[in-house]
Design an enzyme around this catalytic site. Structure first.
Site, PDB file in Angstrom:
ATOM      1  CB  SER A 173       4.999   5.193   4.202  1.00  0.00           C
ATOM      2  OG  SER A 173       5.354   6.227   5.090  1.00  0.00           O
ATOM      3  CG  ASN A 194      -1.811   1.199   1.314  1.00  0.00           C
ATOM      4  OD1 ASN A 194      -2.437   1.555   0.304  1.00  0.00           O
ATOM      5  ND2 ASN A 194      -1.922   1.837   2.467  1.00  0.00           N
ATOM      6  CG  ASP A 215      -2.911   3.381   6.902  1.00  0.00           C
ATOM      7  OD1 ASP A 215      -3.028   2.795   5.809  1.00  0.00           O
ATOM      8  OD2 ASP A 215      -3.626   4.338   7.240  1.00  0.00           O
ATOM      9  CG  HIS A 255      -0.835   6.105   4.645  1.00  0.00           C
ATOM     10  ND1 HIS A 255      -2.212   6.130   4.609  1.00  0.00           N
ATOM     11  CD2 HIS A 255      -0.467   6.914   5.669  1.00  0.00           C
ATOM     12  CE1 HIS A 255      -2.655   6.919   5.574  1.00  0.00           C
ATOM     13  NE2 HIS A 255      -1.620   7.409   6.235  1.00  0.00           N
TER      14      HIS A 255
END
Ligand code: GAR
Length: 224
Positions: A142, A113, A151, A115
């Protein structure tokens, strides 16, 4: 190029504009990411990223979350669609949904992911405004492995930008986004090259555990 590199299949999940998707598309096209995007999947039919994908002749799918009774049933259906493409890695690129533990465990170790914050700071939404409100001197983005914690998975690569006087959330977000377009393709490249793994909740790059994320300054390029 090894056989594995030539074969690496990515599935990208989006909900919106898809500028990070575009950076991945471009990296696959110019060979800097030795992989192929097998499908782009959106939970929103109006996501502009779907247009970007279609322009690049990529397979697209829409799975609208509103047709499902709960998170579990949506995620189960989503996982089925994803599995049709047998991806080696799943890239969440502005996919604005919280994932169930069952979904995460299915793709653990091969799901990333991006973020818009310097994790572990500012998990969740409105990260740019929150960083401004807190009087931070810098902010960033990040790329991390996805685990059950929101997260919260191990971070691979981060980039920071200075917060400028008179910044607002829009200007700051734009500068962070430009850096996102550098760090996500770099992580996708390392994965596709078979150099990046998650083991025991830690990042291994080139068989070396990262004791902390790789952090890029405002003008720095990612390591090769
Ligand atoms: C990006 O800033 C990404 O970091 C963020 O959404 C934006 C998507 O932009 N993701 C999250 O906030 C996930 N929690 P894009 O659609 O242009 O790539």
């Amino acid at each position: 190029m090894t056989e594995r590199e030539a074969e690496t299949r990515l599935v990208v999940l989006i909900s919106g504009g898809g500028s990070n998707l575009q950076a991945i598309i471009d990296g696959c096209a110019d060979g800097s990411i030795p992989a192929r995007i097998a499908a782009v999947i959106s939970n929103r039919a109006d996501a502009y990223g779907l247009t970007r994908a279609a322009k690049a002749n990529l397979a697209t799918r829409v799975l609208d979350h509103r047709g499902f009774a709960d998170r579990e049933s949506y995620d189960a259906a989503l996982a089925e669609v994803i599995e049709e493409y047998a991806p080696h890695a799943l890239l969440l690129a502005g996919f604005m949904r919280i994932l169930t533990p069952a979904f995460v465990s299915r793709f653990r170790g091969r799901m990333f992911n991006i973020h818009p914050s310097l994790l572990p700071k500012y998990i969740g939404l409105h990260t740019h405004q929150r960083a401004l409100d807190a009087g931070e001197s810098r902010h960033g983005a990040s790329v991390h492995f996805v685990t059950e914690e929101l997260d919260g998975g191990p971070v691979v690569l981060q980039a920071w930008v200075p917060i400028e006087r008179n910044d607002d959330a829009t200007r700051l977000a734009a500068r962070v986004l430009a850096r996102e377009h550098l760090i996500y393709p770099a992580v996708a490249r390392w994965f596709a090259q078979g150099r990046l793994h998650m083991r025991d909740e830690r990042v291994l790059l080139d068989d070396t555990p990262l004791t902390e994320p790789i952090l890029l300054g405002p003008d720095a390029a990612p390591p090769p």
